[in-house]
Motif scaffolding. Structure first.
Motif, PDB file in Angstrom:
ATOM      1  N   MET A   1       4.201  -1.278  -0.074  1.00  0.00           N
ATOM      2  CA  MET A   1       3.679  -0.477  -1.187  1.00  0.00           C
ATOM      3  C   MET A   1       2.182  -0.711  -1.394  1.00  0.00           C
ATOM      4  O   MET A   1       1.446   0.210  -1.727  1.00  0.00           O
ATOM      5  CB  MET A   1       4.449  -0.806  -2.465  1.00  0.00           C
ATOM      6  N   VAL A   2       1.741  -1.947  -1.154  1.00  0.00           N
ATOM      7  CA  VAL A   2       0.310  -2.222  -1.269  1.00  0.00           C
ATOM      8  C   VAL A   2      -0.450  -1.383  -0.245  1.00  0.00           C
ATOM      9  O   VAL A   2      -1.450  -0.726  -0.564  1.00  0.00           O
ATOM     10  CB  VAL A   2       0.009  -3.716  -1.066  1.00  0.00           C
ATOM     11  N   ALA A   3       0.034  -1.396   0.983  1.00  0.00           N
ATOM     12  CA  ALA A   3      -0.631  -0.636   2.044  1.00  0.00           C
ATOM     13  C   ALA A   3      -0.584   0.862   1.759  1.00  0.00           C
ATOM     14  O   ALA A   3      -1.543   1.586   2.034  1.00  0.00           O
ATOM     15  CB  ALA A   3       0.036  -0.936   3.386  1.00  0.00           C
ATOM     16  N   GLU A  11      -5.127   0.298  -8.359  1.00  0.00           N
ATOM     17  CA  GLU A  11      -4.553  -0.466  -9.464  1.00  0.00           C
ATOM     18  C   GLU A  11      -3.046  -0.644  -9.265  1.00  0.00           C
ATOM     19  O   GLU A  11      -2.493  -1.713  -9.532  1.00  0.00           O
ATOM     20  CB  GLU A  11      -4.843   0.231 -10.794  1.00  0.00           C
ATOM     21  N   GLY A  12      -2.407   0.418  -8.799  1.00  0.00           N
ATOM     22  CA  GLY A  12      -0.976   0.326  -8.514  1.00  0.00           C
ATOM     23  C   GLY A  12      -0.700  -0.668  -7.401  1.00  0.00           C
ATOM     24  O   GLY A  12       0.254  -1.466  -7.471  1.00  0.00           O
ATOM     25  N   ALA A  13      -1.524  -0.635  -6.366  1.00  0.00           N
ATOM     26  CA  ALA A  13      -1.380  -1.573  -5.260  1.00  0.00           C
ATOM     27  C   ALA A  13      -1.545  -3.003  -5.744  1.00  0.00           C
ATOM     28  O   ALA A  13      -0.809  -3.916  -5.324  1.00  0.00           O
ATOM     29  CB  ALA A  13      -2.415  -1.266  -4.177  1.00  0.00           C
ATOM     30  N   VAL A  19       3.518  -8.781  -7.819  1.00  0.00           N
ATOM     31  CA  VAL A  19       4.963  -8.985  -7.694  1.00  0.00           C
ATOM     32  C   VAL A  19       5.286  -9.716  -6.392  1.00  0.00           C
ATOM     33  O   VAL A  19       6.075 -10.664  -6.363  1.00  0.00           O
ATOM     34  CB  VAL A  19       5.705  -7.629  -7.744  1.00  0.00           C
ATOM     35  N   ALA A  20       4.646  -9.278  -5.311  1.00  0.00           N
ATOM     36  CA  ALA A  20       4.872  -9.916  -4.012  1.00  0.00           C
ATOM     37  C   ALA A  20       4.473 -11.383  -4.042  1.00  0.00           C
ATOM     38  O   ALA A  20       5.157 -12.240  -3.457  1.00  0.00           O
ATOM     39  CB  ALA A  20       4.082  -9.176  -2.935  1.00  0.00           C
ATOM     40  N   LEU A  21       3.377 -11.702  -4.718  1.00  0.00           N
ATOM     41  CA  LEU A  21       2.939 -13.104  -4.819  1.00  0.00           C
ATOM     42  C   LEU A  21       3.956 -13.956  -5.547  1.00  0.00           C
ATOM     43  O   LEU A  21       4.191 -15.119  -5.169  1.00  0.00           O
ATOM     44  CB  LEU A  21       1.587 -13.176  -5.531  1.00  0.00           C
ATOM     45  N   ARG A  22       4.562 -13.401  -6.583  1.00  0.00           N
ATOM     46  CA  ARG A  22       5.574 -14.166  -7.321  1.00  0.00           C
ATOM     47  C   ARG A  22       6.796 -14.447  -6.457  1.00  0.00           C
ATOM     48  O   ARG A  22       7.446 -15.484  -6.584  1.00  0.00           O
ATOM     49  CB  ARG A  22       6.000 -13.404  -8.586  1.00  0.00           C
ATOM     50  N   ALA A  33      -2.431  -9.352   1.841  1.00  0.00           N
ATOM     51  CA  ALA A  33      -2.268  -8.078   1.120  1.00  0.00           C
ATOM     52  C   ALA A  33      -2.783  -8.206  -0.307  1.00  0.00           C
ATOM     53  O   ALA A  33      -3.437  -7.294  -0.831  1.00  0.00           O
ATOM     54  CB  ALA A  33      -0.803  -7.656   1.130  1.00  0.00           C
ATOM     55  N   ALA A  34      -2.499  -9.334  -0.949  1.00  0.00           N
ATOM     56  CA  ALA A  34      -2.977  -9.563  -2.310  1.00  0.00           C
ATOM     57  C   ALA A  34      -4.499  -9.612  -2.334  1.00  0.00           C
ATOM     58  O   ALA A  34      -5.141  -9.123  -3.275  1.00  0.00           O
ATOM     59  CB  ALA A  34      -2.394 -10.861  -2.861  1.00  0.00           C
TER      60      ALA A  34
END
Length: 207
Positions: A1-3, A11-13, A19-22, A33-34
């Motif tokens: 989703m980030v990509a 901002e959405g990315a 979320v992915a980091l958590r 990606a973050a």
């Protein structure tokens, strides 16, 4: 989703990257990606931290140019130039080396060193007639630096070369070239709507 979102909805990315980091902060790809999500939102300190973490996990130098650009974003062009001269640069592939050259030229411009920025961009890759993925951006940066230095004729030539190589429209070289040539673009749709409004007003007055 980030990509998927990073270009159209940074901002959405960024939200998805959090979320992915958590969920998986120990995965190098997640940290990378973050980093890019933070970078796209001009959160340069956060991006640099994530890129450093990803680099520690992988040992790769691929992120070196974007890390240097984060230093620029943080107002530290001297640090970016130091990174441009570091041994890590020699380990980059050709695309990475060109990217590093772009960052270094940008750092020179940040410091008001326009002539040095121009010289930094002069390279075999710039002179080559072969079109590579980096060619449009390299030619564009060179044209922009020339224009900033008041060398308008040369700048026009290089904006034209950037347009020739920019098949995907990744830069606004065509707009910059038109601007130098004194060409004004009129949105046909807006013009049509304006004409319709005038006709409507006339009809109303006649009635």
């Amino acid at each position: 989703m980030v990509a998927r979102l990073i270009d159209e909805d940074p901002e959405g990315a960024y939200g998805y990257s959090k979320v992915a980091l958590r969920l998986a902060s120990r995965v190098a790809a997640v940290r990378e990606a973050a980093g890019f999500a933070a970078y796209a939102n001009q959160k340069y300190s956060e991006a640099l931290s994530e890129f450093r973490a990803a680099r520690r996990m992988t040992g790769s130098v691929d992120l070196w140019p974007v890390m240097a650009d984060c230093e620029r974003g943080l107002g530290r062009p001297e640090k970016a130039l130091d990174m441009a001269g570091a041994p890590e640069v020699h380990k980059l592939d050709k695309a990475g080396q060109v990217e590093m050259r772009l960052v270094a030229a940008g750092a020179r411009r940040d410091m008001g060193q326009l002539d040095a920025a121009i010289v930094t961009l002069q390279s075999p890759e710039l002179a080559s007639s072969s079109v590579q993925p980096w060619t449009p951006r390299l030619r564009y940066a060179y044209a922009d630096a020339l224009l900033a230095a008041g060398r308008e004729t040369e700048a026009r030539e290089w904006f034209a070369k950037a347009v020739e190589s920019d098949r995907d429209g990744s830069t606004d070289a065509s707009d910059r070239l038109a601007e130098l040539d004194g060409v004004d673009f009129v949105d046909a749709l807006d013009e049509s709507e304006s004409d319709n409004e005038e006709e409507s007003d006339e009809g109303g007055r006649q009635g």
